[in-house]
Motif scaffolding. Sequence first.
Motif, short mmCIF file in Angstrom:
data_model
loop_
_atom_site.label_atom_id
_atom_site.label_comp_id
_atom_site.label_asym_id
_atom_site.label_seq_id
_atom_site.Cartn_x
_atom_site.Cartn_y
_atom_site.Cartn_z
N GLU B 36 15.63 -19.32 5.25
CA GLU B 36 15.53 -20.58 4.53
C GLU B 36 14.64 -20.46 3.28
N PHE B 37 14.94 -21.28 2.31
CA PHE B 37 14.05 -21.47 1.16
C PHE B 37 13.48 -22.88 1.29
N VAL B 38 12.22 -22.93 1.73
CA VAL B 38 11.61 -24.24 1.97
C VAL B 38 10.55 -24.49 0.92
N SER B 39 10.63 -25.64 0.26
CA SER B 39 9.60 -26.01 -0.70
C SER B 39 8.64 -27.00 -0.06
N ILE B 40 7.36 -26.79 -0.32
CA ILE B 40 6.37 -27.78 0.09
C ILE B 40 5.91 -28.47 -1.19
N LEU B 41 6.27 -29.75 -1.27
CA LEU B 41 6.10 -30.50 -2.51
C LEU B 41 5.00 -31.53 -2.32
N GLY B 42 4.13 -31.63 -3.31
CA GLY B 42 3.09 -32.65 -3.22
C GLY B 42 2.19 -32.59 -4.42
N THR B 50 -3.54 -25.77 1.30
CA THR B 50 -4.25 -25.54 2.57
C THR B 50 -3.27 -25.07 3.64
N LEU B 51 -2.11 -25.71 3.68
CA LEU B 51 -1.09 -25.33 4.66
C LEU B 51 -0.69 -23.86 4.46
N ILE B 197 5.41 -23.34 -2.65
CA ILE B 197 4.55 -24.49 -2.91
C ILE B 197 4.75 -24.96 -4.34
N THR B 198 4.91 -26.24 -4.54
CA THR B 198 5.05 -26.72 -5.91
C THR B 198 4.65 -28.19 -6.01
N HIS B 199 4.25 -28.58 -7.21
CA HIS B 199 4.03 -30.00 -7.45
C HIS B 199 5.17 -30.57 -8.30
N SER B 200 6.14 -29.69 -8.59
CA SER B 200 7.23 -30.12 -9.47
C SER B 200 8.45 -30.52 -8.64
N SER B 208 15.44 -25.32 -3.41
CA SER B 208 15.24 -25.19 -1.96
C SER B 208 16.44 -25.55 -1.12
N ASP B 209 16.43 -25.01 0.11
CA ASP B 209 17.33 -25.49 1.15
C ASP B 209 16.77 -26.77 1.76
N ARG B 210 15.45 -26.78 1.93
CA ARG B 210 14.79 -27.97 2.45
C ARG B 210 13.51 -28.22 1.70
N VAL B 211 13.13 -29.48 1.62
CA VAL B 211 11.91 -29.87 0.92
C VAL B 211 11.00 -30.57 1.92
N VAL B 212 9.71 -30.18 1.92
CA VAL B 212 8.71 -30.87 2.73
C VAL B 212 7.82 -31.63 1.75
#
Lengths: 273, 366
Positions: B36-42, B50-51, B197-200, B208-212
């Motif tokens: 998977e390509f998972v983005s952590i967005l925030g 931190t995660l 990890i991105t803020h964009s 991504s395949d999924r976005v968190v």
Amino acid sequence: MNQHPRVHQRWSYWKGWPLLGKGIGALMLLLIYFPLLWLALMSISERPLSGIPLPLSLAHYTALWQDTRWIGPFGASLAMALLIGVLCAVCATYVGRALPLTRRPGRLMLLLVLPLFIPGMSMGAALFILTRTVLGLKLGFWSIAVGHFIWAFPFALLIIMVLTTRFDHRLIEAGADLGASKWQIFRDIELPLLRPGIVGAALFGFLLSFNEMLRTLFLRGTTETMPVWNWIMASSQQSQVPIIFALTTLVLLVTLPLFLGLFWILFVRLERQ
Amino acid sequence: MNTAAQAPILEIQDAVHSYGSVLALDHVSLRVEPGEFVSILGESGSGKTTLLRLISGLEQAQSITRLAIGGQSVIGKPPAQRNCTTVFQSYALFPHMSVEENVAYGLKVRGVARAEALRQAREALAVVRLEAKAQRSIGQLSGGEKQRVALARAFVIRPALLLLDEPLAALDEKLRIDMQSELVEIQRSLGMTFIFITHSKEEALTMSDRVVLMRRGRVEQIGPPVALFDSPSSLFAAEFMGFENLLGGRVLDTRDGTALIELANGTRIRSRVGGDQPLQAGVDAGIAVRAEHLRLISAAGTNAPAGVNALPCEPSPAAYRGKYTERWADTPAGRLKLRNWEGKNVDVPSADTVIWEVEDSIAFPA
């Protein structure tokens, strides 16, 4: 508002200022290097105390070679300087890496480098009283080493700190992240990047110990280092002075390239990084 | 692909972490499947970095029920004993090593012979199209090249999981867009699992395949990009995903995945329910509508067409924005923004009502 600056300060426009600056600079250079060159010249002069260099002769170097009394003090000084150099490099690297990570690095740093500002005779006398009268220990090589280490360590620490305070700790995280152990991180990442500082600390330790006199006088017991021996010779027997000229010239030829190397490492290599 | 039978490559259960009195992670759980390509967005401070540091082991969680990479628990283990590597935002390349030595370093500490390590390093550099600069020093590289070296250095050891901490943030815009597609291609060709990890919002949605989506140390919403973009499950998610028009009301009843919501002024709006949670009748709810989904009509007192939402309004003149036009419309429920991409000849004379489809209206718990 909008007032013109005061124009009557004509002296600040005097054309001679830059010239005067150059003159003072040239005078300083002369003051530093002429005596040294004169010393070297006199060490190969037949009658150095006459003030006239000619006729030239290597007699004093021959005498130095035949006179074995200086070898002991020279050896003691060399061993001491090597010991202090290594100690300084190791301890300053250890402390210098840890210091930026402490909660109040400023205070600790101040305490650690304070010996820089303690007069040598005070430190020497203080150590003398402690070891001789309080602890009742016999003075000698080891007590000189303690005095020299206290004297040289702050310099070594300052040199290392130039690098450790600027060290990018993200590189350490990157190393750990790639699977390096703490030792591998130190060996492969920290050591090469801190090397100029570590070498500088060792050189400074070596030179400061090699030249030290004031603290040694208090702490030497009966041990003679080279500066002490030179001083005893120069103050007691006039006839020994020419040998000292030869010896100090040799010392100069050893220490000056060392210092040049040190500054090259510190300022040229560091700038390039 | 038989994903159901495969074990997750990453499992996080109930991670809690704080810095002093600041709660950086507030009971976060996450599962990532292999490949998977998972983005952590925030936003900054949302806990995304931190995660990442908890996963890589650069930080140990204060409390965590399970943290497993490739099925093996890594709780308490140092970074070196975790099968994952990080591409740092600052790149963190070793300045005293050449490009290929940097890339080979992870192999070197694994005891791979020098010649073999350098061969693999050059292979990895070929993947990021930098084999020609293998012998350069780091200082001779541009920002984009450094980024690619950092990437090669991280994937050359074939970790189960590659963590990327805002790797594109320091690049200029054109390079960033090129690198976005390049990263996805590299991920596909290596078949590796990426956590990015991105803020964009754009990066997360396009790559991504999924976005968190994270907010204040919590997971706000998890889903495929299209789900986050079209069906935000909260006011925050809607705002973050760029919904311009946000209304508030009370749920009257729900039916077939839609909710009938009464606004403060009494108007009733039917909306699709976003996210996975059903809305209960009687609770407060928010409604989000994109500016381009609003249209103006002239209803002139007659009823709006059936099956659409309508609000009486007083539109302002359209403002020209190049590719589109924008205008405001004052309604009893507040000021709404309208955007029109269809040129300038769509002005409705004497427009007095703004309408939108039920499908384009997203409701979520307030």
